[in-house]
Design an enzyme around this catalytic site. Structure first.
Site, PDB file in Angstrom:
ATOM      1  N   TYR A  37     -16.345 -17.025  -7.853  1.00 23.83           N
ATOM      2  CA  TYR A  37     -15.781 -17.573  -7.701  1.00 23.83           C
ATOM      3  C   TYR A  37     -15.114 -18.788  -6.109  1.00 23.83           C
ATOM      4  O   TYR A  37     -16.156 -18.453  -5.489  1.00 23.83           O
ATOM      5  CB  TYR A  37     -13.693 -17.240  -8.117  1.00 23.83           C
ATOM      6  CG  TYR A  37     -13.691 -16.825  -7.231  1.00 23.83           C
ATOM      7  CD1 TYR A  37     -12.810 -16.736  -6.010  1.00 23.83           C
ATOM      8  CD2 TYR A  37     -14.090 -15.063  -7.363  1.00 23.83           C
ATOM      9  CE1 TYR A  37     -12.252 -15.761  -4.852  1.00 23.83           C
ATOM     10  CE2 TYR A  37     -12.994 -14.589  -6.100  1.00 23.83           C
ATOM     11  CZ  TYR A  37     -12.534 -14.492  -5.669  1.00 23.83           C
ATOM     12  OH  TYR A  37     -12.279 -13.594  -4.722  1.00 23.83           O
ATOM     13  N   THR A  52      -7.154 -11.259   0.071  1.00 23.58           N
ATOM     14  CA  THR A  52      -7.006  -9.910  -0.131  1.00 23.58           C
ATOM     15  C   THR A  52      -7.593  -9.670   1.299  1.00 23.58           C
ATOM     16  O   THR A  52      -7.350  -8.407   1.527  1.00 23.58           O
ATOM     17  CB  THR A  52      -7.178  -9.849  -1.252  1.00 23.58           C
ATOM     18  OG1 THR A  52      -8.113  -9.704  -1.399  1.00 23.58           O
ATOM     19  CG2 THR A  52      -5.985 -10.045  -2.107  1.00 23.58           C
ATOM     20  N   ASP A  53      -8.817 -10.447   1.515  1.00 25.94           N
ATOM     21  CA  ASP A  53      -9.988  -9.897   2.683  1.00 25.94           C
ATOM     22  C   ASP A  53      -9.215  -9.198   4.143  1.00 25.94           C
ATOM     23  O   ASP A  53      -9.951  -8.273   5.096  1.00 25.94           O
ATOM     24  CB  ASP A  53     -11.243 -10.167   2.814  1.00 25.94           C
ATOM     25  CG  ASP A  53     -11.723 -10.401   1.609  1.00 25.94           C
ATOM     26  OD1 ASP A  53     -12.206  -9.000   0.691  1.00 25.94           O
ATOM     27  OD2 ASP A  53     -12.994 -10.903   0.769  1.00 25.94           O
ATOM     28  N   THR A  78      -8.506 -15.712  -3.435  1.00 27.35           N
ATOM     29  CA  THR A  78      -8.437 -15.946  -4.720  1.00 27.35           C
ATOM     30  C   THR A  78      -7.254 -15.954  -5.539  1.00 27.35           C
ATOM     31  O   THR A  78      -7.580 -16.790  -6.271  1.00 27.35           O
ATOM     32  CB  THR A  78      -8.758 -14.306  -4.790  1.00 27.35           C
ATOM     33  OG1 THR A  78      -9.715 -14.122  -4.183  1.00 27.35           O
ATOM     34  CG2 THR A  78      -9.527 -13.744  -6.445  1.00 27.35           C
ATOM     35  N   LYS A 116      -6.363  -3.059   2.644  1.00 27.37           N
ATOM     36  CA  LYS A 116      -7.658  -3.074   1.845  1.00 27.37           C
ATOM     37  C   LYS A 116      -8.024  -2.117   1.419  1.00 27.37           C
ATOM     38  O   LYS A 116      -9.486  -2.071   2.122  1.00 27.37           O
ATOM     39  CB  LYS A 116      -8.042  -4.859   1.065  1.00 27.37           C
ATOM     40  CG  LYS A 116      -8.862  -4.719   0.040  1.00 27.37           C
ATOM     41  CD  LYS A 116      -9.264  -6.011   0.124  1.00 27.37           C
ATOM     42  CE  LYS A 116     -10.308  -6.417  -1.155  1.00 27.37           C
ATOM     43  NZ  LYS A 116     -10.518  -7.563  -1.203  1.00 27.37           N
ATOM     44  N   GLU A 141      -9.828  15.727  22.561  1.00 28.70           N
ATOM     45  CA  GLU A 141     -11.054  15.783  23.930  1.00 28.70           C
ATOM     46  C   GLU A 141     -11.103  15.487  25.120  1.00 28.70           C
ATOM     47  O   GLU A 141     -10.016  14.690  25.690  1.00 28.70           O
ATOM     48  CB  GLU A 141     -12.451  15.799  24.270  1.00 28.70           C
ATOM     49  CG  GLU A 141     -13.597  15.750  23.278  1.00 28.70           C
ATOM     50  CD  GLU A 141     -13.530  17.554  22.308  1.00 28.70           C
ATOM     51  OE1 GLU A 141     -13.653  17.948  23.103  1.00 28.70           O
ATOM     52  OE2 GLU A 141     -13.227  17.613  21.057  1.00 28.70           O
TER      53      GLU A 141
HETATM   54  N1  ASP Z   1     -12.675 -13.023  -0.559  1.00 26.87           N
HETATM   55  C1  ASP Z   1     -11.554 -13.427  -0.385  1.00 26.87           C
HETATM   56  C2  ASP Z   1     -10.758 -14.017   0.680  1.00 26.87           C
HETATM   57  O1  ASP Z   1      -9.802 -13.312   0.870  1.00 26.87           O
HETATM   58  C3  ASP Z   1     -10.682 -12.467  -1.349  1.00 26.87           C
HETATM   59  C4  ASP Z   1      -9.587 -12.629  -2.093  1.00 26.87           C
HETATM   60  O2  ASP Z   1      -8.438 -13.845  -2.162  1.00 26.87           O
HETATM   61  O3  ASP Z   1      -9.102 -11.517  -3.013  1.00 26.87           O
HETATM   62  O4  ASP Z   1      -9.867 -15.027   1.027  1.00 26.87           O
END
Ligand code: ASP
Length: 471
Positions: A172, A238-239, A158, A311, A428
């Site tokens: 986007y 960010t993913d 992004t 995240k 356990e």
């Molecule tokens: N879908 C995007 C990515 O991880 C999300 C982001 O960058 O915020 O490339």
């Protein structure tokens, strides 16, 4: 030379707000540090705390709040330091700290008073205007000459996203902007470091692959090994940013700063967060204090360890946090400040190398899980399974049976948690006897990265347990 306040022409610095912001920040820190440091030194020598040294360390404080005559008198009593001299030495201190990117602590070590007094001897005898003009020129020259060299590696996401309208924060195209466009959007980078860019890929990070991870690790490692590079920043979606960061944290063998950043809003959005994140990531990569702390993630003014960061929100800025331990530091007012470090092994102390890594799958626990998917993983050729269990890594009875069978067949089973924070610890006795391994405080996705590296070296259960205790 008359006593009293000396006005140094700071116009040039004023134009570059960051210098000023940083100087203010340092002024504040210096005050605290100097008081502690000098007082302990003086007390150790059986002397009273020397007021004038305090003034030296904190000129802005002294000049704003302290009675000039009183200061002059105090300064003259000890070491013959005058009011003017104190101000000038303080000014040089700030200047050195800024120009050399030193922390206050390092500055006290590296910049002897003698050196600062030598500067004073040279400039202190001149008229204020003359000395001020010379110092401004010197400051400008030094700040442009000796900047740290940082390389930006673009991978898409992004931060390089382009949408059809300024109010669009979804829908986007990720990775649409080239690395040069990313750099051009932040002209302020020039004040911080000499930054050049390279493109690794231009993907939405949900599509990250082993091949790109290995290429990225090789490229970052090579750059950081070069004498011409002081730090590397990776612009990433960010993913999967946290997984890439942890992958590099375990493999890149360098103490130099390696920093990942991204953005939650595309570059075309109103209040896009990418430019500020990029600037702050470069500030961290250019700062000496970031060395040796492992791979770092800088988002929204916070510095996180690659080991702990996640995240934790789908949309909106402020989407990253380190749920169990919190961030390592901040980039408030333009200056990176660290408060803690991670104690677990990483980078130069990691035993892992980037190589072909075995398949490891993650299964998500839920009420009623009958373990059917365990067989699917085994049939697909998984050498390990991370089970994101409930609470302290609890596993429903039927799923536990299926996982115990897989473990008996030589598959490494790691118990992680879907709670997102806290440790998974021994629970356990049946988990122990089945040979399951505890993920400690690693999220399921980080446990998967570590297990893949670990299985590249060993399949011995005790060795795997050791690895999860040490990383
Ligand atoms: N879908 C995007 C990515 O991880 C999300 C982001 O960058 O915020 O490339």
């Amino acid at each position: 030379m008359e006593s009293g306040r000396i006005e140094i022409p700071f116009e040039e610095c004023n134009k570059q707000g960051w210098i000023f912001a940083l100087a203010n920040r340092l002024g504040h820190d210096m005050k605290t540090y100097a008081r502690r440091y000098m007082k302990s030194k003086f007390v150790a020598q059986g002397k009273d705390f020397d007021y004038s040294y305090y003034q030296i360390a904190s000129p802005s404080y002294s000049l704003d709040l302290v009675d000039e005559a009183e200061l002059h008198e105090e300064g003259a009593k000890t070491d013959g330091i005058s009011n003017d001299e104190a101000y000038w030495i303080g000014f040089f201190y700030k200047y050195f700290t800024l120009a050399l990117s030193l922390s206050n602590e390092q500055a006290w070590e590296k910049i002897p008073f003698d050196r600062m007094r030598a500067f004073y001897a040279e400039y202190g005898a001149k008229s204020k205007d003359e000395a001020g003009a010379e110092l401004s020129a010197l400051l400008r020259r030094e700040l442009t000459a000796a900047k740290p060299r940082v390389v930006l590696l673009a991978t898409g996401g992004t931060i390089a996203g382009s949408a059809s309208s300024a109010d669009a924060v979804t829908g986007y195209r990720a990775g649409a902007l080239g690395v040069d466009e990313l750099l051009a959007a932040v002209p302020e980078l020039k004040n911080v470091a000499e930054v050049r860019g390279e493109t690794i890929c231009a993907i939405d990070s949900k599509d990250m692959t082993d091949e790109i991870w290995l290429r990225l690790a090789a490229c970052a490692g090579e750059l950081l090994a070069s004498d011409d590079v002081d730090g590397v920043v990776i612009a990433h979606g960010t993913d999967t940013l946290e997984e890439t960061a942890y992958f590099l944290h375990l493999t890149v063998k360098s103490d130099k700063p390696l920093v990942l950043t991204g953005a939650m809003r595309p570059a075309t959005a109103l209040s896009a967060d990418g430019p500020m994140n990029l600037l702050e990531a470069v500030r961290v990569a250019a700062c000496k204090e970031a060395a040796g702390k492992g791979v770092l993630v800088v988002m929204d003014g916070e510095i996180h360890s690659a080991r702990d960061v996640m995240k934790t929100r789908t949309l909106g800025v402020g989407a990253f946090s380190s749920p169990t331990f919190g961030c390592l530091g901040t980039v408030d007012a333009g200056a990176p400040v660290f408060y803690r470090t991670t104690a677990r092994r990483h980078t130069t102390r990691s035993e892992f190398d980037a190589a072909a890594l075995p398949r490891v799958d993650i299964l998500y626990g839920y009420a009623g899980d009958d373990g059917t998917l365990v067989d699917t993983c085994v049939r697909a050729g998984a050498k390990g399974i991370v089970y994101a269990g409930m609470g302290n890594g609890s596993i429903p009875a039927d799923a536990e049976k299926a996982l115990a069978k897989a473990a008996a067949g030589g598959i490494a089973v790691v118990r992680a948690s879907r709670t997102m924070s806290g440790a998974v610890v021994s629970a356990e006795s049946s988990y122990e006897s089945a040979g399951f391994i505890d993920a400690d405080t690693l999220s399921p996705q980080k446990a998967r990265v570590l297990l893949r590296f670990a299985l590249g070296k060993t399949s011995d259960r005790e060795e795997l347990r050791r690895i999860f205790r040490e990383y």
